[in-house]
Motif scaffolding. Sequence first.
Motif, PDB file in Angstrom:
ATOM      1  N   GLU A 209       0.825  -1.212   0.000  1.00 43.03           N
ATOM      2  CA  GLU A 209       0.000   0.000   0.000  1.00 43.03           C
ATOM      3  C   GLU A 209       0.859   1.263   0.000  1.00 43.03           C
ATOM      4  O   GLU A 209       0.510   2.268  -0.638  1.00 43.03           O
ATOM      5  N   TYR A 210       1.983   1.202   0.697  1.00 47.74           N
ATOM      6  CA  TYR A 210       2.866   2.357   0.714  1.00 47.74           C
ATOM      7  C   TYR A 210       3.503   2.565  -0.656  1.00 47.74           C
ATOM      8  O   TYR A 210       3.617   3.699  -1.148  1.00 47.74           O
ATOM      9  N   GLU A 211       3.927   1.481  -1.280  1.00 40.57           N
ATOM     10  CA  GLU A 211       4.550   1.589  -2.601  1.00 40.57           C
ATOM     11  C   GLU A 211       3.621   2.259  -3.606  1.00 40.57           C
ATOM     12  O   GLU A 211       4.066   2.998  -4.488  1.00 40.57           O
ATOM     13  N   LYS A 212       2.318   2.030  -3.456  1.00 42.64           N
ATOM     14  CA  LYS A 212       1.351   2.600  -4.402  1.00 42.64           C
ATOM     15  C   LYS A 212       1.250   4.117  -4.296  1.00 42.64           C
ATOM     16  O   LYS A 212       0.912   4.789  -5.272  1.00 42.64           O
ATOM     17  N   ILE A 213       1.514   4.657  -3.105  1.00 43.04           N
ATOM     18  CA  ILE A 213       1.377   6.112  -2.930  1.00 43.04           C
ATOM     19  C   ILE A 213       2.716   6.828  -2.855  1.00 43.04           C
ATOM     20  O   ILE A 213       2.765   8.059  -2.839  1.00 43.04           O
ATOM     21  N   ARG A 214       3.785   6.081  -2.839  1.00 43.21           N
ATOM     22  CA  ARG A 214       5.120   6.655  -2.602  1.00 43.21           C
ATOM     23  C   ARG A 214       5.433   7.820  -3.534  1.00 43.21           C
ATOM     24  O   ARG A 214       5.970   8.848  -3.104  1.00 43.21           O
ATOM     25  N   GLY A 215       5.087   7.702  -4.783  1.00 40.57           N
ATOM     26  CA  GLY A 215       5.393   8.744  -5.760  1.00 40.57           C
ATOM     27  C   GLY A 215       4.577  10.014  -5.585  1.00 40.57           C
ATOM     28  O   GLY A 215       4.890  11.036  -6.194  1.00 40.57           O
ATOM     29  N   ARG A 216       3.546   9.960  -4.750  1.00 44.83           N
ATOM     30  CA  ARG A 216       2.708  11.144  -4.515  1.00 44.83           C
ATOM     31  C   ARG A 216       3.095  11.895  -3.244  1.00 44.83           C
ATOM     32  O   ARG A 216       2.489  12.904  -2.911  1.00 44.83           O
ATOM     33  N   ILE A 217       4.109  11.398  -2.533  1.00 42.69           N
ATOM     34  CA  ILE A 217       4.505  11.991  -1.248  1.00 42.69           C
ATOM     35  C   ILE A 217       5.580  13.056  -1.448  1.00 42.69           C
ATOM     36  O   ILE A 217       6.564  12.842  -2.155  1.00 42.69           O
ATOM     37  N   THR A 218       5.389  14.185  -0.803  1.00 39.60           N
ATOM     38  CA  THR A 218       6.414  15.215  -0.692  1.00 39.60           C
ATOM     39  C   THR A 218       6.709  15.384   0.786  1.00 39.60           C
ATOM     40  O   THR A 218       5.858  15.840   1.556  1.00 39.60           O
ATOM     41  N   LYS A 219       7.901  14.964   1.206  1.00 42.64           N
ATOM     42  CA  LYS A 219       8.298  15.139   2.605  1.00 42.64           C
ATOM     43  C   LYS A 219       9.383  16.189   2.677  1.00 42.64           C
ATOM     44  O   LYS A 219      10.400  16.095   1.989  1.00 42.64           O
ATOM     45  N   ILE A 220       9.160  17.194   3.520  1.00 43.21           N
ATOM     46  CA  ILE A 220      10.092  18.313   3.647  1.00 43.21           C
ATOM     47  C   ILE A 220      10.543  18.412   5.090  1.00 43.21           C
ATOM     48  O   ILE A 220       9.730  18.388   6.020  1.00 43.21           O
ATOM     49  N   ILE A 221      11.853  18.495   5.278  1.00 42.60           N
ATOM     50  CA  ILE A 221      12.417  18.651   6.622  1.00 42.60           C
ATOM     51  C   ILE A 221      13.410  19.808   6.607  1.00 42.60           C
ATOM     52  O   ILE A 221      13.998  20.122   5.577  1.00 42.60           O
ATOM     53  N   PRO A 222      13.613  20.480   7.750  1.00 41.88           N
ATOM     54  CA  PRO A 222      14.607  21.555   7.811  1.00 41.88           C
ATOM     55  C   PRO A 222      16.026  20.999   7.846  1.00 41.88           C
ATOM     56  O   PRO A 222      16.240  19.808   8.097  1.00 41.88           O
ATOM     57  N   ASP A 223      17.008  21.869   7.636  1.00 39.94           N
ATOM     58  CA  ASP A 223      18.377  21.405   7.415  1.00 39.94           C
ATOM     59  C   ASP A 223      19.112  20.919   8.661  1.00 39.94           C
ATOM     60  O   ASP A 223      20.234  20.413   8.573  1.00 39.94           O
ATOM     61  N   GLU A 224      18.504  21.064   9.836  1.00 34.64           N
ATOM     62  CA  GLU A 224      19.044  20.457  11.052  1.00 34.64           C
ATOM     63  C   GLU A 224      17.943  19.661  11.753  1.00 34.64           C
ATOM     64  O   GLU A 224      17.850  19.631  12.975  1.00 34.64           O
ATOM     65  N   SER A 225      17.114  19.010  10.962  1.00 33.08           N
ATOM     66  CA  SER A 225      15.934  18.333  11.493  1.00 33.08           C
ATOM     67  C   SER A 225      16.287  17.292  12.557  1.00 33.08           C
ATOM     68  O   SER A 225      17.241  16.532  12.410  1.00 33.08           O
ATOM     69  N   ILE A 226      15.477  17.265  13.606  1.00 26.62           N
ATOM     70  CA  ILE A 226      15.545  16.209  14.615  1.00 26.62           C
ATOM     71  C   ILE A 226      14.293  15.340  14.509  1.00 26.62           C
ATOM     72  O   ILE A 226      14.370  14.130  14.359  1.00 26.62           O
ATOM     73  N   ILE A 227      13.123  15.983  14.533  1.00 29.46           N
ATOM     74  CA  ILE A 227      11.846  15.262  14.508  1.00 29.46           C
ATOM     75  C   ILE A 227      11.680  14.470  13.213  1.00 29.46           C
ATOM     76  O   ILE A 227      11.347  13.280  13.227  1.00 29.46           O
ATOM     77  N   GLY A 228      11.905  15.114  12.083  1.00 37.60           N
ATOM     78  CA  GLY A 228      11.621  14.495  10.791  1.00 37.60           C
ATOM     79  C   GLY A 228      12.543  13.365  10.401  1.00 37.60           C
ATOM     80  O   GLY A 228      12.264  12.638   9.449  1.00 37.60           O
ATOM     81  N   THR A 229      13.662  13.197  11.112  1.00 36.73           N
ATOM     82  CA  THR A 229      14.582  12.109  10.791  1.00 36.73           C
ATOM     83  C   THR A 229      14.364  10.886  11.686  1.00 36.73           C
ATOM     84  O   THR A 229      15.025   9.861  11.491  1.00 36.73           O
ATOM     85  N   LEU A 230      13.469  10.990  12.655  1.00 38.50           N
ATOM     86  CA  LEU A 230      13.216   9.852  13.536  1.00 38.50           C
ATOM     87  C   LEU A 230      12.483   8.737  12.802  1.00 38.50           C
ATOM     88  O   LEU A 230      11.527   9.005  12.069  1.00 38.50           O
ATOM     89  N   PHE A 231      12.937   7.515  12.985  1.00 40.62           N
ATOM     90  CA  PHE A 231      12.310   6.307  12.437  1.00 40.62           C
ATOM     91  C   PHE A 231      12.341   6.262  10.911  1.00 40.62           C
ATOM     92  O   PHE A 231      11.624   5.514  10.288  1.00 40.62           O
ATOM     93  N   GLU A 232      13.173   7.080  10.308  1.00 40.05           N
ATOM     94  CA  GLU A 232      13.266   7.070   8.847  1.00 40.05           C
ATOM     95  C   GLU A 232      14.526   7.803   8.430  1.00 40.05           C
ATOM     96  O   GLU A 232      14.858   8.845   8.986  1.00 40.05           O
ATOM     97  N   SER A 233      15.226   7.274   7.438  1.00 38.65           N
ATOM     98  CA  SER A 233      16.391   7.962   6.903  1.00 38.65           C
ATOM     99  C   SER A 233      15.938   9.144   6.051  1.00 38.65           C
ATOM    100  O   SER A 233      14.912   9.070   5.374  1.00 38.65           O
ATOM    101  N   PRO A 234      16.677  10.272   6.054  1.00 37.64           N
ATOM    102  CA  PRO A 234      16.223  11.468   5.336  1.00 37.64           C
ATOM    103  C   PRO A 234      16.537  11.488   3.840  1.00 37.64           C
ATOM    104  O   PRO A 234      16.312  12.500   3.195  1.00 37.64           O
ATOM    105  N   GLU A 235      17.033  10.378   3.263  1.00 36.44           N
ATOM    106  CA  GLU A 235      17.440  10.447   1.859  1.00 36.44           C
ATOM    107  C   GLU A 235      16.311  10.854   0.909  1.00 36.44           C
ATOM    108  O   GLU A 235      16.544  11.483  -0.106  1.00 36.44           O
ATOM    109  N   ASN A 236      15.074  10.457   1.249  1.00 41.05           N
ATOM    110  CA  ASN A 236      13.950  10.731   0.356  1.00 41.05           C
ATOM    111  C   ASN A 236      13.284  12.074   0.632  1.00 41.05           C
ATOM    112  O   ASN A 236      12.218  12.357   0.101  1.00 41.05           O
ATOM    113  N   CYS A 237      13.905  12.898   1.445  1.00 40.94           N
ATOM    114  CA  CYS A 237      13.296  14.164   1.849  1.00 40.94           C
ATOM    115  C   CYS A 237      13.856  15.334   1.040  1.00 40.94           C
ATOM    116  O   CYS A 237      15.004  15.331   0.622  1.00 40.94           O
TER     117      CYS A 237
END
Length: 349
Positions: A209-237
Amino acid sequence: MARNLMNYLTEYADISFSQHPFTAVDALVLCQLSYPKIDRIVPADGFMGLKEVAEHPDSEEMYTDRLFGEMYREFVSKVAASERYSGFEAGMFRETVDEAEEYQFAAVTFRMPGDRHFVAFRGTDEKVVGWKEDFNMGHLRAVPSQKIALDYLNGVPGAGPVFVGGHSKGGSQAIYASAKADKSISERITGIYSFDGMGLGEDFYSIPEYEKIRGRITKIIPDESIIGTLFESPENCLIVKSDGRGIKQHDFMKWHVTEGHFEYCDGLKPAAALLAERLKKWINSLDGEERKKFVDSIYSLVVACKPEEIYSLGDDAVNKVITVLNEFRGMDEGSREDIIRVLIKLVRA
């Protein structure tokens, strides 16, 4: 001086979407409109114009947040007076808090011209129980508010395009609910926005189900993010420049907006990237029971301060730190050893 979201609302107030198409900046504007205290204003059924919201007899209720009330007064005023958002309506407001079940949830839907809808999930607010739910994301496959978000999203009316988004925990809810949504809704979802939202864990990212929507996601994090990098690597951000430091990076008003778009950079700042990698390694080293014990123990220290709202933790800070340390010393030996053992793993990560 860097431009921010408030500057954007001023500079693009009279610029239509045909002149400057809908962007991630507009998505963040709508997501932030979920934070003011609109429970007595925006209807649970039906919709009302944004100008009506701003001029409602109970409008002062929206600005009672002790830290951000005045900022939201200016923010709502600018949005409501803007020709750009003049055709937008707010509705379907839903809020629920359950301390026993350890969750906090709020969402609002914006009806846009052309039978389009934007679902905005509110992130963690000042209520302590919301922060416990954030902690719980470290060891539960799905927290209660994510399941409520799914139910909410499945109720979006109309037949046209649907956008889904949120800031902080709201961003995580947006991705979770979009992946799990009924086919009748999923097929309508055009864009999904997560603004510095926590990740959902490796297990979630492997489901079809995630793969089906992956291309529609825009994830934005700030350049010293703490919250947005938890439980996920930031490469796709996408990484936006920010004037914030530390946890203040999470403050969307510190993010740079240039010529109607976020000002992006190539990657996290080196120290932030190192911390993100260390946290990822540490979290992955903990088994489920270790995570749960650590979360429960840390939360017990927060609750020891007995704040009615998380903001009050900043009042009389020295005495409250002493209270927390005393509570740590007073914990049973097993719980204290659990915390120490897990923190040692973090240091060695």
